[in-house]
Design a protein around this motif. Structure first.
Motif, PDB file in Angstrom:
ATOM      1  N   HIS A 181       1.000  -1.036   0.079  1.00 48.92           N
ATOM      2  CA  HIS A 181      -0.026  -0.058  -0.020  1.00 48.92           C
ATOM      3  C   HIS A 181       0.851   1.328   0.056  1.00 48.92           C
ATOM      4  CE1 HIS A 181      -2.652   3.197   1.320  1.00 48.92           C
ATOM      5  NE2 HIS A 181      -1.993   3.249   2.394  1.00 48.92           N
ATOM      6  N   PHE A 182       1.721   1.297   0.996  1.00 45.38           N
ATOM      7  CA  PHE A 182       2.585   2.698   1.126  1.00 45.38           C
ATOM      8  C   PHE A 182       3.589   2.687  -0.067  1.00 45.38           C
ATOM      9  CE2 PHE A 182       1.318   2.770   5.631  1.00 45.38           C
ATOM     10  CZ  PHE A 182       0.648   3.796   5.350  1.00 45.38           C
ATOM     11  N   GLY A 183       4.120   1.513  -0.621  1.00 44.23           N
ATOM     12  CA  GLY A 183       5.152   1.712  -1.454  1.00 44.23           C
ATOM     13  C   GLY A 183       4.327   2.197  -2.770  1.00 44.23           C
ATOM     14  N   LEU A 184       3.182   1.498  -3.212  1.00 42.56           N
ATOM     15  CA  LEU A 184       2.442   2.052  -4.274  1.00 42.56           C
ATOM     16  C   LEU A 184       2.133   3.494  -4.462  1.00 42.56           C
ATOM     17  CD1 LEU A 184       0.704  -1.569  -5.064  1.00 42.56           C
ATOM     18  CD2 LEU A 184       2.774  -0.325  -6.468  1.00 42.56           C
ATOM     19  N   TRP A 185       1.452   3.751  -3.213  1.00 36.71           N
ATOM     20  CA  TRP A 185       0.830   4.883  -3.316  1.00 36.71           C
ATOM     21  C   TRP A 185       1.917   5.961  -3.285  1.00 36.71           C
ATOM     22  CZ3 TRP A 185       0.611   8.211   1.375  1.00 36.71           C
ATOM     23  CH2 TRP A 185      -0.209   9.577   1.167  1.00 36.71           C
ATOM     24  N   ILE A 186       2.800   6.104  -2.346  1.00 36.86           N
ATOM     25  CA  ILE A 186       3.961   7.026  -2.510  1.00 36.86           C
ATOM     26  C   ILE A 186       4.487   7.274  -3.682  1.00 36.86           C
ATOM     27  CG2 ILE A 186       6.129   7.728  -1.133  1.00 36.86           C
ATOM     28  CD1 ILE A 186       4.955   6.352   1.354  1.00 36.86           C
ATOM     29  N   GLU A 187       4.800   5.933  -4.260  1.00 41.16           N
ATOM     30  CA  GLU A 187       5.411   6.159  -5.870  1.00 41.16           C
ATOM     31  C   GLU A 187       4.403   7.005  -6.691  1.00 41.16           C
ATOM     32  OE1 GLU A 187       7.793   5.863  -8.867  1.00 41.16           O
ATOM     33  OE2 GLU A 187       8.519   5.666  -6.815  1.00 41.16           O
ATOM     34  N   SER A 188       2.985   6.780  -6.529  1.00 42.89           N
ATOM     35  CA  SER A 188       2.163   7.252  -7.622  1.00 42.89           C
ATOM     36  C   SER A 188       2.311   8.731  -7.355  1.00 42.89           C
ATOM     37  CB  SER A 188       0.589   6.810  -6.965  1.00 42.89           C
ATOM     38  OG  SER A 188       0.277   7.685  -5.757  1.00 42.89           O
TER      39      SER A 188
ATOM     40  N   SER B 228      -5.257  13.741  -7.477  1.00 42.76           N
ATOM     41  CA  SER B 228      -5.646  12.223  -8.071  1.00 42.76           C
ATOM     42  C   SER B 228      -5.357  11.222  -7.253  1.00 42.76           C
ATOM     43  CB  SER B 228      -5.017  12.413  -9.484  1.00 42.76           C
ATOM     44  OG  SER B 228      -5.600  13.199 -10.187  1.00 42.76           O
ATOM     45  N   SER B 229      -3.977  11.206  -6.689  1.00 46.86           N
ATOM     46  CA  SER B 229      -3.463   9.990  -5.993  1.00 46.86           C
ATOM     47  C   SER B 229      -4.265   9.899  -4.847  1.00 46.86           C
ATOM     48  CB  SER B 229      -1.886  10.401  -5.637  1.00 46.86           C
ATOM     49  OG  SER B 229      -1.464   9.438  -4.816  1.00 46.86           O
TER      50      SER B 229
ATOM     51  N   GLY C 112      -0.901  14.577 -19.876  1.00 46.37           N
ATOM     52  CA  GLY C 112       0.216  13.742 -20.638  1.00 46.37           C
ATOM     53  C   GLY C 112       1.164  13.355 -19.748  1.00 46.37           C
ATOM     54  N   GLY C 113       2.398  12.669 -20.117  1.00 41.14           N
ATOM     55  CA  GLY C 113       3.225  12.273 -19.227  1.00 41.14           C
ATOM     56  C   GLY C 113       2.777  10.992 -18.828  1.00 41.14           C
ATOM     57  N   GLY C 114       3.340  10.772 -17.524  1.00 41.60           N
ATOM     58  CA  GLY C 114       2.923   9.359 -16.503  1.00 41.60           C
ATOM     59  C   GLY C 114       1.761   9.655 -15.616  1.00 41.60           C
ATOM     60  N   ALA C 115       0.954  10.554 -15.906  1.00 38.73           N
ATOM     61  CA  ALA C 115      -0.147  10.578 -14.851  1.00 38.73           C
ATOM     62  C   ALA C 115      -1.052   9.111 -14.811  1.00 38.73           C
ATOM     63  CB  ALA C 115      -0.867  11.540 -15.136  1.00 38.73           C
TER      64      ALA C 115
ATOM     65  N   ASN D  54      -1.998   7.045 -11.421  1.00 37.58           N
ATOM     66  CA  ASN D  54      -3.245   6.816 -11.143  1.00 37.58           C
ATOM     67  C   ASN D  54      -3.436   5.341 -10.798  1.00 37.58           C
ATOM     68  OD1 ASN D  54      -3.980   9.463 -11.227  1.00 37.58           O
ATOM     69  ND2 ASN D  54      -4.725   9.257 -13.331  1.00 37.58           N
ATOM     70  N   LEU D  55      -2.794   4.312 -11.567  1.00 41.21           N
ATOM     71  CA  LEU D  55      -2.820   2.986 -11.419  1.00 41.21           C
ATOM     72  C   LEU D  55      -1.867   2.585 -10.273  1.00 41.21           C
ATOM     73  CD1 LEU D  55      -2.256   1.714 -15.163  1.00 41.21           C
ATOM     74  CD2 LEU D  55      -4.340   1.665 -13.747  1.00 41.21           C
ATOM     75  N   LEU D  56      -0.973   3.206  -9.916  1.00 39.96           N
ATOM     76  CA  LEU D  56      -0.249   2.914  -8.784  1.00 39.96           C
ATOM     77  C   LEU D  56      -1.104   3.247  -7.538  1.00 39.96           C
ATOM     78  CD1 LEU D  56       3.295   4.275  -9.981  1.00 39.96           C
ATOM     79  CD2 LEU D  56       2.761   1.965  -9.102  1.00 39.96           C
ATOM     80  N   ALA D  57      -1.533   4.429  -7.731  1.00 40.37           N
ATOM     81  CA  ALA D  57      -2.490   4.789  -6.562  1.00 40.37           C
ATOM     82  C   ALA D  57      -3.748   3.672  -6.404  1.00 40.37           C
ATOM     83  CB  ALA D  57      -3.192   6.363  -6.747  1.00 40.37           C
ATOM     84  N   LEU D  58      -4.217   3.278  -7.527  1.00 40.66           N
ATOM     85  CA  LEU D  58      -5.321   2.336  -7.482  1.00 40.66           C
ATOM     86  C   LEU D  58      -4.777   0.820  -6.706  1.00 40.66           C
ATOM     87  CD1 LEU D  58      -7.472   2.751 -10.525  1.00 40.66           C
ATOM     88  CD2 LEU D  58      -8.093   2.856  -8.364  1.00 40.66           C
TER      89      LEU D  58
END
Length: 177
Positions: free
Chosen positions: A64-71, A79-80, A128-131, A135-139
């Protein structure tokens, strides 16, 4: 205490985004500090099964924390945060899979969350870019948080709260380390 907690949670994503450290490092420190702060109040024990489940919960918490913080490195803070807090959707879906009763309010909340998520996702496509990646990392962070909560519900049958939390935070920090 409630206002303090809301204030801390309200600023966490912004402060994390400002951190220069890698996401995994920030997540590891977050769990280490929280675990250390709770350690003096840990009383009681967990059964063997409780310790195993708390370890699994710690794995979900690390994810959870690894994915969310990377998002937060790839999408907007708004969005995150909105997407990582869709945890109730995944908890509701888990309840459906288990055949547990799901009320009308949950369906309404899920529908509202899905519409909000789609609106946010659509807006981020224009950035654009990696948004979209953020978003997928936050999910993914929301799904992992749901796993933490589902496992945590089972752990509570095998011991008291603080030993569970201390074990989960310790395992989560170890996984991230």
């Amino acid at each position: 205490m409630l206002l303090f907690g809301v204030g801390i949670l309200s600023t966490a994503a912004i402060l994390i985004r400002l951190a220069a450290a890698p996401a995994v490092t920030v997540a590891c420190w977050r769990l280490l500090i929280a675990g250390a702060a709770l350690a003096p109040w840990v009383r009681g024990r967990l059964s063997r099964r409780g310790r195993l489940l708390a370890g699994l919960a710690g794995l979900f918490l690390a994810l959870h924390f690894g994915l969310w913080i990377e998002s937060l490195r790839h999408t907007s803070v708004a969005s995150s945060v909105v997407l990582v807090t869709t945890t109730p959707i995944f908890l509701g879906l888990w309840s459906l899979l288990r055949g547990e009763p799901v009320g009308r309010a949950l369906w309404q909340g899920i529908a509202l969350s899905v519409v909000g998520g789609l609106l946010i996702g659509w807006e981020d496509l224009t950035l654009g870019g990696g948004a979209w990646r953020g978003n997928l990392l936050a999910l993914g962070g929301a799904i992992a948080a749901s796993g933490y909560l589902v496992v945590g519900r089972q752990v509570r049958r095998h011991g008291s709260l603080l030993p569970y939390v201390a074990t989960a935070y310790g395992v989560g920090a170890g996984v991230l380390l």
